[in-house]
Write a protein that holds these residues in place. Structure first.
Motif: not given
Length: 280
Positions: A92, A95-96, A98-103, A106, A237, A249
């Protein structure tokens, strides 16, 4: 004494390689290179990128042994924690992150596109204000790196600031232009930041500053930055959710990723070199 883990890239270039094969009792002279200022904020400026020779006495050599991954190992981290629970928590967290870096990536790309579309003229007074703030931060970084106060005082001149402002102008204009676009979109769409969320974030940052012994925490300034950041994130957002900003992506090979990282490192070194020119 210092414990050195023989892992490539973990310490300054040459150190790990020079210790490979060493035994307890060995005395070795190892040629190394200090990291550049872009990759080490704690390194004194006069040592950045310079070669050196270390004389090292090897007192002991150990092998790292990974523990068996089971409930006993999990319980050594936290009482009553099972391995299955630990594995889920780690997955978890990863994943969080990685998601934070992706956002974050973006958001930076959307901001850049906003600036490219609006292309507003930023008043020189705003550029100057932002440049002064960044210039002060750079001087603080020099002090943390061990640069004597006498040397820092020599850098703080009208000529030095003007030179820095010219270097930083493009980046400042992009940041301010995107911020103006975000403000206009927020006003047009009625996007507002929840004051309670701002206060929660401010309280957390203030507590962290107190724990670190930071007595210069400026709640008013920090609050304004929190509000601006939250508004930025909400606007982006909104643009993505409404289909007004399309994110693509792209799968990349490891070689392509490494090439991009190398390019980023070179850009950071170039920026550090430009900033260092102010000292000359």
């Amino acid at each position: 004494n210092l414990e050195i883990i023989l892992e490539e890239g973990r310490f300054m270039p040459g150190l790990v390689e020079g210790l490979m094969g060493a035994k307890a009792g060995d005395v070795k002279e190892i040629s190394v290179s200090f990291p550049n200022m872009a990759s080490s904020k704690s390194l004194p400026q006069e040592l950045a990128g310079k070669p050196a020779i270390f004389e090292i006495t090897v007192h002991e050599v150990k092998n790292r042994v990974l523990p068996e991954l089971n409930d006993e190992f999990a319980a050594s981290i936290r009482d009553d924690l099972t391995f299955a629970e630990l594995e889920n928590e780690v997955r978890t967290a990863v994943t969080q992150e990685r998601d934070d870096k992706t956002v974050d990536q973006r958001n930076r790309m959307v901001e850049l596109q906003l600036y490219e579309r609006v292309k507003v003229d930023i008043p020189d007074t705003l550029v100057t204000e932002q440049a002064r703030e960044k210039f002060a931060m750079m001087m603080a970084d020099f002090r943390e790196q061990g640069t004597p106060d006498e040397e820092i005082k020599k850098m703080i001149t009208p000529e030095g600031f003007t030179k820095y402002k010219d270097i930083a102008r493009e980046g400042i204009c992009k940041t301010l232009g995107a911020a103006l676009a975000v403000n206009d979109i927020a006003a047009a769409e009625g996007i507002q930041v929840d004051p309670a969320d701002v206060e929660d974030q401010l309280a957390m940052l203030k507590a962290q500053a107190e724990q670190q012994g930071d007595n210069d925490f400026d709640a008013g300034s920090v609050k304004g930055k929190i509000e601006a950041q939250m508004q930025r994130d909400q606007v982006i957002d909104f643009l993505v959710a409404e289909g007004k900003a399309t994110i693509k992506y792209v799968d990349k090979s490891m070689a392509e990723i490494e090439a991009e990282l190398d390019a980023d490192a070179e850009a950071m070194e170039a920026e550090a070199a430009q900033n260092a020119e102010i000292v000359d």
